[in-house]
Design a protein around this motif. Structure first.
Motif, PDB file in Angstrom:
ATOM      1  N   GLU A   1     -38.240  31.902   2.808  1.00 24.25           N
ATOM      2  CA  GLU A   1     -37.465  31.032   3.495  1.00 24.25           C
ATOM      3  C   GLU A   1     -37.807  29.615   3.305  1.00 24.25           C
ATOM      4  N   GLU A   2     -38.935  29.235   3.071  1.00 25.81           N
ATOM      5  CA  GLU A   2     -39.241  27.783   2.872  1.00 25.81           C
ATOM      6  C   GLU A   2     -38.915  27.143   1.602  1.00 25.81           C
TER       7      GLU A   2
ATOM      8  N   ASP B   1     -29.829  30.702  -0.420  1.00 26.01           N
ATOM      9  CA  ASP B   1     -29.233  29.913   0.590  1.00 26.01           C
ATOM     10  C   ASP B   1     -28.011  30.656   1.425  1.00 26.01           C
TER      11      ASP B   1
ATOM     12  N   ASP C   1     -33.379  36.997  14.115  1.00 23.81           N
ATOM     13  CA  ASP C   1     -34.660  36.714  13.025  1.00 23.81           C
ATOM     14  C   ASP C   1     -34.819  37.656  11.990  1.00 23.81           C
TER      15      ASP C   1
ATOM     16  N   ARG D   1     -34.239  38.239   7.883  1.00 20.02           N
ATOM     17  CA  ARG D   1     -35.238  38.419   6.885  1.00 20.02           C
ATOM     18  C   ARG D   1     -34.875  39.586   6.144  1.00 20.02           C
TER      19      ARG D   1
ATOM     20  N   ARG E   1     -31.888  38.289   3.805  1.00 25.08           N
ATOM     21  CA  ARG E   1     -32.325  37.396   2.593  1.00 25.08           C
ATOM     22  C   ARG E   1     -33.101  38.343   1.381  1.00 25.08           C
TER      23      ARG E   1
END
Length: 257
Positions: A114-115, A120, A172, A176, A179
Motif C-alpha cells: 500500500e505504501e 492506485d 480493510d 487488501r 489490491r
C-alpha cells in the motif's frame, strides 16, 4: 533454495484463497481443513497469519477461506501450493460411511504494498455495499450489516469480507484482497503472464489435482508434479508441508533451466 526464490514478488506476503470444488459438503469441510493446514504451517514457523475472509458452507465447513501469510519469502514459498488439492477419506457426512473424494482449489497472490502506491484505487472507482454476515446453514450471525462487498467499477472485480464484526476492519481486509487482485491483473495486462502469479485457473475436480491426500484405506499424501510422497498425512494436515514446497521449487528451477 535461494535460487528458487528470486522472483519479483517472492519476498512479499501471500494472500491465499481456498475455493471448494466437487464433493458437496465434504469439499466445504476440506476447505476448512486446508485453511487449518496453512495456518498451522505459518504459526509453527512464526509467520504472521491473518484470516481475511471466510464464507461458510450450507451444512459444514467453508465455501472459501482467505488468509494473509507474511514472513520471509511467503509468496515465493506458497506459490508452490497453487492448484487443485484432492482428499480421499471415509465421509463423516455420509450415514453409510462410504469413501468420498472431494476437491479444493488453492489460489495464491502476492500482497500489494500500500505504501508504495503501486496499485492506485480511486474512491470514485469503488462501489461499497454492506450486508449481514452469515454462518453455517446460511443463517445471519449478526444483527448489524458489518460484512463488506467492494466492486471495482473499472475492472468489475468484486471482493467480499465478512470475517470481523467491524465494518471498518472488514473493509480493510477487503481492500487488501482487492489490491492483490488488481496487482495480478496489472501484471497480466503488462506481460500476459498471470499464470506466473496465480497459476493456470482450472476447475477443482477429478484429473486436475496437483496433490492427493488419502486418509482411507491407508494414509498418504503425494504430489503428482514431483512424486514427493509422505505417509504421515496427519502431520501434513497439521502444517508439515515444507517437503512438498521445496521439492516443487527445486523441480521448477530445473525445468526453467
Amino acid at each position: 533454495m535461494q535460487l528458487t526464490l528470486s522472483g519479483q514478488y517472492d519476498d512479499r506476503p501471500a494472500i491465499l484463497t481456498i475455493h471448494s470444488g466437487a464433493g458437496g459438503t465434504d469439499s466445504h469441510d476440506w476447505v476448512e481443513m486446508l485453511v487449518g493446514m496453512y495456518a498451522g504451517w505459518a504459526s509453527s514457523r512464526n509467520r504472521p497469519v491473518q484470516v481475511l475472509d471466510t464464507a461458510y458452507g450450507d451444512e459444514a465447513g467453508l465455501r472459501t477461506g482467505t488468509l494473509e501469510i507474511g514472513g520471509q519469502h511467503a509468496f515465493g514459498y506458497l506459490n508452490a501450493e497453487v492448484g487443485v488439492h484432492r482428499l480421499v477419506r471415509m465421509s463423516p457426512f455420509d450415514p453409510a460411511r462410504r469413501r468420498q473424494t472431494s476437491f479444493a482449489r488453492v489460489e495464491v497472490l502476492p500482497a500489494a504494498l500500500e505504501e508504495s502506491g503501486e496499485v492506485d484505487i480511486r474512491p470514485d472507482d469503488l462501489k461499497m455495499d454492506f450486508f449481514r454476515s452469515s454462518g453455517p446453514g446460511g443463517q445471519n450471525v449478526q444483527k448489524v450489516a458489518s460484512a463488506v462487498r467492494l466492486t471495482h467499477l473499472p475492472t468489475g472485480l468484486v471482493v467480499t469480507c465478512q470475517t470481523e464484526r467491524s465494518q471498518h476492519q472488514n473493509r480493510d481486509y477487503a481492500m487488501r484482497i482487492l489490491r492483490a487482485r488488481l496487482l495480478a491483473l496489472r501484471e497480466q495486462e503488462r506481460a500476459q503472464q498471470l499464470s506466473n502469479l496465480r497459476g493456470v485457473r482450472v476447475s477443482a475436480e477429478w484429473g486436475n489435482q496437483i496433490r492427493s491426500y488419502v486418509l482411507h484405506p491407508y494414509k498418504s499424501v503425494k504430489d503428482h508434479r514431483t512424486d514427493f510422497q509422505v505417509g504421515n498425512a496427519d502431520a501434513v494436515l497439521a502444517g508439515e508441508i515444507d517437503g512438498f514446497i521445496e521439492a516443487y521449487l527445486v523441480s521448477k528451477l530445473g525445468n526453467d533451466k
